[in-house]
Design an enzyme around this catalytic site. Structure first.
Site, PDB file in Angstrom:
ATOM      1  NE  ARG A  47       4.713  42.163 -46.340  1.00 37.31           N
ATOM      2  CZ  ARG A  47       5.534  41.260 -45.820  1.00 37.31           C
ATOM      3  NH1 ARG A  47       5.985  40.251 -46.546  1.00 37.31           N
ATOM      4  NH2 ARG A  47       5.921  41.355 -44.571  1.00 37.31           N
ATOM      5  CD  GLU A  78       8.510  48.149 -41.509  1.00 32.45           C
ATOM      6  OE1 GLU A  78       8.525  49.209 -40.885  1.00 32.45           O
ATOM      7  OE2 GLU A  78       7.447  47.613 -41.897  1.00 32.45           O
ATOM      8  CD  GLU A  79       7.652  38.786 -42.621  1.00 34.68           C
ATOM      9  OE1 GLU A  79       7.282  39.285 -43.703  1.00 34.68           O
ATOM     10  OE2 GLU A  79       7.287  37.668 -42.235  1.00 34.68           O
ATOM     11  N   GLY A  80      12.217  41.068 -42.489  1.00 31.50           N
ATOM     12  CA  GLY A  80      13.545  40.463 -42.508  1.00 31.50           C
ATOM     13  C   GLY A  80      14.473  41.086 -41.482  1.00 31.50           C
TER      14      GLY A  80
END
Ligand SMILES: *[C@@H]1O[C@H](CO)[C@@H](O)[C@H](O)[C@H]1NC(C)=O
Ligand SMILES: *[C@@H]1O[C@H](CO)[C@@H](O)[C@H](O)[C@H]1NC(C)=O
Ligand SMILES: *[C@@H]1O[C@H](CO)[C@@H](O)[C@H](O)[C@H]1NC(C)=O
Ligand SMILES: *[C@@H]1O[C@H](CO)[C@@H](O)[C@H](O)[C@H]1NC(C)=O
Ligand SMILES: *[C@@H]1O[C@H](CO)[C@@H](O)[C@H](O)[C@H]1NC(C)=O
Length: 492
Positions: free
Chosen positions: A127, A165-167
């Site tokens: 990112r 999304e990662e979380g």
């Protein structure tokens, strides 16, 4: 031949034929039911900011929809740095994955490789690279995709996950592994376990940190809200990923702040052990969008950093990396990001676990104990540390910094208190599967977590068993009856 003899031969023949048929049917049924179902595999590359890891998952082919069925059967750490470090050599990023792919091809049987879903997810390191130069980020992803595509697997793509999304995927992993989403009840139905609360997820990476939980109150900022329907139950979650607040980028921000406060190339570092010295080129310190260089760093400039082993000064310096003012939000985490009040139990994994596990702080110590252990550790001189922990040399200089950073993040940032501290479980695995987003990514991608509860698929399983068992018993009774009857006729 008399009447009795004829009857005997007839019965014997009938028994033989019947036994043969029963035997064949039994064998066929037993084969169908008793042989282990074919095993399926899935591969996920976790392309983090500091390194890449490959996870190999496995599950029984006939069961896909329950929780706790997928397990991790292999991991491989890619040697070298994270893929975002290959901005100037994208092909190198692809090549770096080969040894782990080769290893995975030894774990997954050849005949199954073509149906093995394979994914690559990149996180905050990429990112940040995309923020610096999106062309370079695209080139790196294209090169890793090219190399994975050369392997005989079902490649499903390489992409950068969003922070949300990662979380959320980390949250799915935690609750999947702990079986808090669904349970197979005695009524032979999948249902949401009653009175079981789902767990929150706290993830600390190198370049970002994520907090995800079910707040039980309406979420006021839709940017931090995610909604799932899993196994027929609705989940409304709060999630946020703080870019630059992963442990390595946070330590960079800290050193940059100390450098700018000292206004010289000599920097005293309160979080480094007394007697520890390090040299770092300013160009290397300011190579990330998370830190802003005071001027144009000259490539020749080198900072001389000296540890002073001062935990109180360290905490003060670390607090300055955060803005704790909530601004327009009624309740917040930090830097003005909305956060509803914390609720429930949490699992803290990845960076949270590594540092706390080194300090022996993962067995539910009170906050007081945690504080005093960290204070004591931070006051140890470098000479003393080197002598006590010769194995841990690579990370030894930064354990104190990271430990105090973790305390600041959890208490001042996420607003845990002395009372709620005990609701945090520092853990890395459940069973032998790692917590983190990769498992959730695969489960969601392969739709192995259905939105609706699936009663039919599972009820079939026990009844098939019952049918097979009854058949075997019946066949045995029939066979035994035949033999008994034969004996009776013979002895007469
Ligand atoms: C981004 O990277 C590409 C490819 O390396 C390069 O051609 C371009 O000049 C870079 N752009 C910026 C703004 O640095
Ligand atoms: C899960 O998969 C669905 C469908 O592919 C997608 O829309 C959704 O964003 C994914 N969820 C997460 C948290 O990645
Ligand atoms: C801290 O955050 C508040 C609210 O978001 C903002 O108004 C303020 O300018 C920030 N302070 C600094 C020093 O950035
Ligand atoms: C953690 O505990 C182990 C075993 O008791 C001990 O050897 C080690 O020194 C401890 N680590 C720290 C950082 O105190
Ligand atoms: C799992 O659930 C999906 C969606 O509900 C369904 O299509 C699939 O057949 C199920 N698989 C098994 C093995 O039960």
């Amino acid at each position: 031949m008399d009447y009795k003899g004829k009857a005997l031969t007839g019965l014997q023949a009938a028994t033989c034929v019947f036994s043969l048929i029963a035997l064949i049917l039994t064998v066929v049924n037993v084969r169908d039911v008793l042989l282990p179902p074919s095993t399926k595999y899935g591969l996920v590359f976790d392309a983090g900011s500091t390194h890449t890891a490959l996870y190999v998952y496995q599950w029984p082919g006939d069961k896909q929809n329950g929780t706790g069925i997928v397990s991790q059967v292999g991991t491989c750490t890619v040697s070298g740095p994270g893929i975002s470090s290959y901005a100037e050599d994208p092909a190198g990023a692809g090549a770096s994955l080969r040894p782990c792919l080769d290893k995975a091809m030894e774990i997954v049987p050849a005949e199954q490789q073509r149906e093995t879903p394979t994914l690559l997810g990149a996180t905050a390191g990429m990112r940040l690279l995309r923020e610096q130069n999106s062309t370079k980020a695209q080139q790196v992803l294209a090169e890793v995709a090219k190399v994975i595509g050369e392997y005989p697997v079902e490649f499903r793509g390489a992409r950068i996950l969003t922070g949300n999304e990662e979380g959320s995927l980390g949250w799915i992993t935690v609750n999947y592994l702990l079986e808090t989403l669904v349970k197979f009840s005695f009524a032979e139905k999948w249902e949401h376990p009653r009175d079981t609360e789902v767990f929150g997820a706290l993830d600390l990476g190198g370049a970002s940190t994520q907090i995800t939980f079910q707040p039980g109150v309406p979420i006021e900022d839709e940017n931090t809200s995610v909604f799932f329907r899993l196994y027929g139950t609705n989940y409304s979650l709060y999630t946020h990923s703080y870019l630059c607040y992963g442990q390595n980028q946070a330590l960079k921000m800290l050193l940059a702040a100390l450098h700018q406060a000292s206004r010289s190339l000599q920097v005293s570092h309160p979080c480094y052990p007394e007697g520890y010295q390090e040299s770092i080129p300013t160009a290397e310190l300011y190579n990330s969008p998370c830190v802003r260089a005071p001027g144009t760093p000259s490539s020749a400039e080198v900072l001389a950093v000296t540890g002073t082993g001062d935990p109180v000064g360290c905490h003060t310096a670390i607090r300055k990396l955060f803005n704790f003012s909530c601004g327009a939000n009624r309740t917040c985490g930090f830097n003005g990001i909305y956060q509803p009040p914390l609720r429930g139990q949490f699992f803290a994994f990845a960076g949270f676990y590594y540092t706390f596990s080194f300090l022996n702080l993962t067995s539910h110590q009170s906050l007081k104990e945690v504080n005093s252990t960290i204070q004591t550790f931070c006051k140890k001189s470098w000479a003393e540390l080197e002598k006590s922990f010769p194995q841990a040399k690579q990370f030894l200089p930064t354990y104190c910094s990271v430990a105090i950073y973790i305390l600041t993040l959890l208490l001042d940032g996420y607003k845990f208190t002395e009372q709620t501290w005990s609701s945090i479980h520092f853990s890395q695995q459940a069973g032998s599967t790692d917590m983190g987003w990769p498992l959730g990514f695969m489960l969601n991608f392969t739709t192995m977590i259905p939105t609706e509860a699936m009663e039919d698929a599972k009820v079939q399983q026990p009844s098939l068993w019952a049918g097979a068992v009854s058949f075997i018993v019946l066949a045995m009774v029939a066979g035994l009856g035949g033999i008994l009857l034969q004996c009776f006729w013979d002895t007469e």
